[in-house]
Design an enzyme around this catalytic site. Structure first.
Site, PDB file in Angstrom:
ATOM      1  CB  SER A 317      -0.943   0.000   1.199  1.00 25.87           C
ATOM      2  OG  SER A 317      -1.885  -1.053   1.089  1.00 25.87           O
ATOM      3  CB  THR A 318       4.268   2.262   1.005  1.00 24.09           C
ATOM      4  OG1 THR A 318       4.868   1.043   0.565  1.00 24.09           O
ATOM      5  CG2 THR A 318       4.099   2.236   2.520  1.00 24.09           C
TER       6      THR A 318
END
Length: 606
Positions: A317-318
């Site tokens: 998700s980063t």
């Protein structure tokens, strides 16, 4: 009878006229006088021989000094210095504050030669024991092992060597050896690297900048005693040193915080990095597990590499803020658009769902900001559906995902992109790439990409080397980084930055809040591929922050590999660690609060 008598009486002796009277005979030669004569002859002979020898030596000495002086002088230097292992002399490496990280020093090896002792071995051992901090009995055993050449102890300091000399014990020998020393021990080991016992650079800056750090080969001193002081070693007339962008103070905070997090969650390894978003200068680059480069031979081989620049992982998700920037820049979405999150979808044989689907189900209609705030996988899939997969792939190429950052550290790696035809024709590859799975990068690459969201859209080259400085601290050389590459517009990065601020203000990044500061961030919890090519139970948790939002200066990234426990997520593992580092960063770098009236979470009256 009378006539006969008369004749006898008047007979005269024969005349001696014209004849010499015989001289008095010499006295007989005595034994003592003979010896005296022989001694005088021998003394005279010895004196003659000595005179001849002196004459010969004078002629020989004149020949050696005048005809062969230069050659013999060079030979003498080499022979007299044969025991001083200069290896390859190197310039010091210091941090941005001038704190020494790597220096050359002289240490000593102590040898004992019992055959030359004038005192009993027991007395020598008793005298030496307090200086060496060793049991006298152990020294006795060592010294009795052989008559000469007993190696007693290595790596003695100059001070200890001087104390041993002052004992004035016969039969002891101190051999000086030049050595690379790392005063900060394990604090910068994966960055600075180390020199092995043969004097060869192995990893890190020591290897990457070998020629830059190396000093010209010195002219050896003409006389080297048994304990050569460091001050007598050859040095540059104008010493230079390599200065880094890293700050030992912040590095120590990052290293200790990282170590504590790994222990708390029984994690495999981790890294924390802090970088200036405009220049690419790293202020901290901490990696765990680490090692002491002074004793690199005691370390596990896996610890010697800097996995933050060598190992690939799926960022999860980063990577979502990067993809939103791609979609905004490509015109596929607008900042105020919405998508529908059904919680789970099926793509062929693959099921894609949100991490909290089992507990929360569908999320419904979400704004683009809410997709980031709640880290919606399905929302990201539908955002990236708005642009052709071929365009998505071209953007990944433009962002140089398959190229190293050029940080200037040895062994930097880059993750390959999937085959273009496979990516374009396989809907699931583009779908998983939308939320950061199925693509691989290094942590340093993610740091570079995130910095582009904070500096107005430019890919800057990360660096840990500021340059070479003279003895006045003036830079005499600097590395030449690549020109920053524009990839996003400032309008796009401003929009994404505000979305990421919402993640920290009221989303999964809440644990990274610092009262008084506007911070943007994004959590990440990615599954790890197992040995069978599928996703297993292992995960990588991460958190990235950009601060301060109103005038971004720094990006901070923490990546923790395989934390244990059911509550191991980016928000619970990595975000608190980043907060700890940021709290020290704003103090050390003098970052003013965004809202002074809200310090400590309390609004002050107008």
């Amino acid at each position: 009878m009378g006539s006969a008598h008369t004749a006898r009486r008047h007979r005269r002796p024969p005349s001696r006229v014209g004849q010499r009277r015989p001289s008095t005979p010499p006295p007989p030669v005595t034994r003592s006088r003979y010896k005296r004569q022989q001694l005088m002859r021998r003394v005279a002979l010895v004196w003659c021989l000595l005179l001849l020898a002196v004459l010969g030596l004078s002629v020989r000495l004149g020949y050696l000094q005048l005809a062969q002086g230069a050659i013999l002088s060079e030979m003498a230097h080499t022979q007299q210095a044969r025991r001083l292992n200069l290896n390859e002399t190197r310039r010091p490496i210091v941090d941005t504050q001038g704190t020494p990280l790597a220096v050359d020093r002289v240490v000593y090896t102590l040898y004992g030669h019992p055959a030359l002792f004038r005192q009993p071995i027991g007395v020598v051992a008793q005298t030496l024991a307090p200086v060496l901090d060793l049991p006298a009995a152990a020294l006795v055993d060592e010294l009795k092992s052989q008559q000469t050449g007993v190696r007693l102890i290595d790596d003695l300091s100059e001070d200890t060597a001087r104390r041993i000399q002052q004992l004035r014990l016969d039969g002891l020998e101190l051999i000086p050896v030049q050595q690379r020393f790392y005063p900060q021990q394990d604090l910068f080991s994966q960055v600075v690297g180390f020199i092995n016992v043969e004097g060869e650079a192995q990893t890190g800056l020591e290897a990457e900048y070998r020629d830059r750090i190396k000093l010209p080969e010195p002219k050896l001193p003409s006389v080297i005693g048994p304990a050569l002081p460091v001050s007598n070693l050859p040095t540059e007339s104008a010493p230079q040193q390599m200065r880094l962008t890293l700050d030992s103070r912040l590095q120590r905070v990052a290293q200790e915080g990282l170590r504590k997090t790994l222990r708390q969650f029984a994690a495999k390894r981790g890294t924390v990095m802090v970088m200036d978003v405009h220049t690419g200068a790293l202020r901290a680059l901490a990696v765990e597990p680490t090692f002491d480069p002074n004793r690199y031979f005691d370390a596990d081989l896996a610890w010697l590499k800097n996995w933050a620049i060598t190992d690939l992982y799926e960022p999860g998700s980063t990577f979502k803020p990067i993809n939103i920037a791609i979609a905004l820049e490509a015109g596929a979405i607008a900042p105020d658009d919405t998508v529908y999150d059904e919680g789970q979808i099926q793509i062929g044989e693959w099921t894609i769902q949100n991490s909290d689907y089992e507990a929360s189900g569908r999320s419904g209609t979400l704004s683009i900001t809410e997709v980031l705030k709640y880290s919606s996988n399905l929302g990201m899939v539908h955002i990236m559906e708005q642009m052709p997969a071929a365009d998505f792939y071209r953007w990944l190429e433009k962002l140089e995902l398959d190229q190293p950052t050029g940080i200037g550290l040895s062994a930097e790696n880059a993750g390959p992109l999937k085959d273009r035809d496979q990516f374009v024709n396989s809907y699931v590859d583009a779908a998983t790439a939308a939320f950061g799975q199925g693509i691989v990068i290094t942590p340093i690459k993610l740091l570079q990409l995130q910095a582009a969201l904070a500096n107005g859209g430019y890919l800057v080259t990360p660096t840990v080397v500021e340059g070479m400085t003279d003895d006045q601290g003036n830079l005499t050389w600097q590395p030449t980084p690549k020109t920053p590459k524009p990839v996003f517009s400032s309008e796009t990065t401003d929009a994404v930055l505000k979305m990421m601020e919402a993640v920290v203000a009221d989303g999964t990044g809440k644990p990274a809040q610092i009262p008084g500061y506007r911070i943007a961030g994004k959590t990440g919890t990615a599954q790890k591929v197992n040995e069978f090519g599928g996703y297993g139970s292992g995960r990588v948790t991460s958190f990235v922050s950009l601060l301060p939002v109103e005038q971004p200066r720094f990006v901070v990234l923490a990546v923790i590999d395989e934390p244990a426990g059911d509550d191991a997520y980016g928000s619970t593992v990595a975000a608190p660690l980043v907060k700890t580092v940021m709290e020290s960063l704003v103090v050390l770098e003098g970052v003013p609060p965004s809202a002074p009236q809200a310090l400590n979470g309390v609004l002050s009256p107008d």
